[in-house]
Motif scaffolding. Structure first.
Motif, PDB file in Angstrom:
ATOM      1  N   ILE A   1      17.421   3.629  -8.358  1.00 14.80           N
ATOM      2  CA  ILE A   1      17.762   3.729  -6.933  1.00 14.80           C
ATOM      3  C   ILE A   1      18.233   5.143  -6.607  1.00 14.80           C
ATOM      4  CG2 ILE A   1      19.431   2.979  -5.195  1.00 14.80           C
ATOM      5  CD1 ILE A   1      19.259   0.180  -6.512  1.00 14.80           C
ATOM      6  N   PHE A   2      19.098   5.696  -7.436  1.00 14.46           N
ATOM      7  CA  PHE A   2      19.627   7.027  -7.171  1.00 14.46           C
ATOM      8  C   PHE A   2      18.547   8.094  -7.258  1.00 14.46           C
ATOM      9  CE2 PHE A   2      21.465  10.989  -8.822  1.00 14.46           C
ATOM     10  CZ  PHE A   2      22.235  11.331  -7.724  1.00 14.46           C
ATOM     11  N   THR A   3      17.784   8.119  -8.364  1.00 17.05           N
ATOM     12  CA  THR A   3      16.824   9.195  -8.562  1.00 17.05           C
ATOM     13  C   THR A   3      15.636   9.103  -7.607  1.00 17.05           C
ATOM     14  OG1 THR A   3      15.803   7.962 -10.370  1.00 17.05           O
ATOM     15  CG2 THR A   3      17.448   9.616 -10.957  1.00 17.05           C
ATOM     16  N   ILE A   4      15.148   7.904  -7.344  1.00 15.82           N
ATOM     17  CA  ILE A   4      14.040   7.762  -6.395  1.00 15.82           C
ATOM     18  C   ILE A   4      14.505   8.106  -4.985  1.00 15.82           C
ATOM     19  CG2 ILE A   4      12.458   6.100  -5.339  1.00 15.82           C
ATOM     20  CD1 ILE A   4      12.252   4.791  -8.118  1.00 15.82           C
ATOM     21  N   GLY A   5      15.711   7.712  -4.621  1.00 19.49           N
ATOM     22  CA  GLY A   5      16.255   8.073  -3.318  1.00 19.49           C
ATOM     23  C   GLY A   5      16.432   9.567  -3.173  1.00 19.49           C
ATOM     24  N   LEU A   6      16.927  10.215  -4.212  1.00 20.47           N
ATOM     25  CA  LEU A   6      17.085  11.665  -4.191  1.00 20.47           C
ATOM     26  C   LEU A   6      15.738  12.359  -4.069  1.00 20.47           C
ATOM     27  CD1 LEU A   6      19.088  14.049  -4.536  1.00 20.47           C
ATOM     28  CD2 LEU A   6      18.576  13.921  -6.983  1.00 20.47           C
ATOM     29  N   SER A   7      14.772  11.907  -4.835  1.00 16.88           N
ATOM     30  CA  SER A   7      13.437  12.488  -4.785  1.00 16.88           C
ATOM     31  C   SER A   7      12.786  12.269  -3.421  1.00 16.88           C
ATOM     32  CB  SER A   7      12.582  11.866  -5.884  1.00 16.88           C
ATOM     33  OG  SER A   7      11.271  12.338  -5.821  1.00 16.88           O
ATOM     34  N   TYR A   8      12.972  11.103  -2.858  1.00 18.93           N
ATOM     35  CA  TYR A   8      12.412  10.806  -1.538  1.00 18.93           C
ATOM     36  C   TYR A   8      13.031  11.698  -0.466  1.00 18.93           C
ATOM     37  CZ  TYR A   8      11.340   8.301   2.754  1.00 18.93           C
ATOM     38  OH  TYR A   8      10.922   7.992   4.018  1.00 18.93           O
ATOM     39  N   SER A   9      14.337  11.873  -0.523  1.00 17.75           N
ATOM     40  CA  SER A   9      14.999  12.688   0.494  1.00 17.75           C
ATOM     41  C   SER A   9      14.605  14.154   0.380  1.00 17.75           C
ATOM     42  CB  SER A   9      16.514  12.531   0.418  1.00 17.75           C
ATOM     43  OG  SER A   9      17.004  13.095  -0.777  1.00 17.75           O
TER      44      SER A   9
ATOM     45  N   THR B   1      10.843  14.395   1.758  1.00 15.91           N
ATOM     46  CA  THR B   1      10.666  14.221   3.194  1.00 15.91           C
ATOM     47  C   THR B   1      11.465  15.225   3.997  1.00 15.91           C
ATOM     48  OG1 THR B   1      12.433  12.582   3.280  1.00 15.91           O
ATOM     49  CG2 THR B   1      10.189  11.762   3.011  1.00 15.91           C
TER      50      THR B   1
ATOM     51  N   ASN C   1       9.563  15.135  -8.273  1.00 18.25           N
ATOM     52  CA  ASN C   1       8.982  13.806  -8.441  1.00 18.25           C
ATOM     53  C   ASN C   1       8.454  13.602  -9.855  1.00 18.25           C
ATOM     54  OD1 ASN C   1       9.488  13.105  -5.787  1.00 18.25           O
ATOM     55  ND2 ASN C   1       7.489  13.764  -5.076  1.00 18.25           N
TER      56      ASN C   1
END
Length: 64
Positions: A19-27, A30, A42
């Motif tokens: 959750i943390f790493t995918i959220g960080l990568s997404y932010s 984008t 990514n």
């Protein structure tokens, strides 16, 4: 600890890491960096998550 406790806590920890790493990568992707600027992050996040998954497997299921 018992194998079941190790598996449950490992899955919870892996889920929080994901959750943390995918959220960080997404932010990052984008936001200011855009997709191509966030692509190296990514790739690193994907590699780290694969390593964490392999480690979880080795510590819980792979151990005999």
């Amino acid at each position: 600890m018992s194998p079941l406790v190790n598996f449950i806590t490992g899955c919870i920890g892996l889920a929080l890491l994901m959750i943390f790493t995918i959220g960080l990568s997404y932010s990052v992707s984008t936001g200011f960096a855009g997709f191509w600027g966030g692509l190296p992050l990514n790739i690193i996040v994907g590699f780290v998550l694969i390593l964490a998954l392999v480690n979880l497997y080795e510590e819980t299921i792979g151990r005999k």
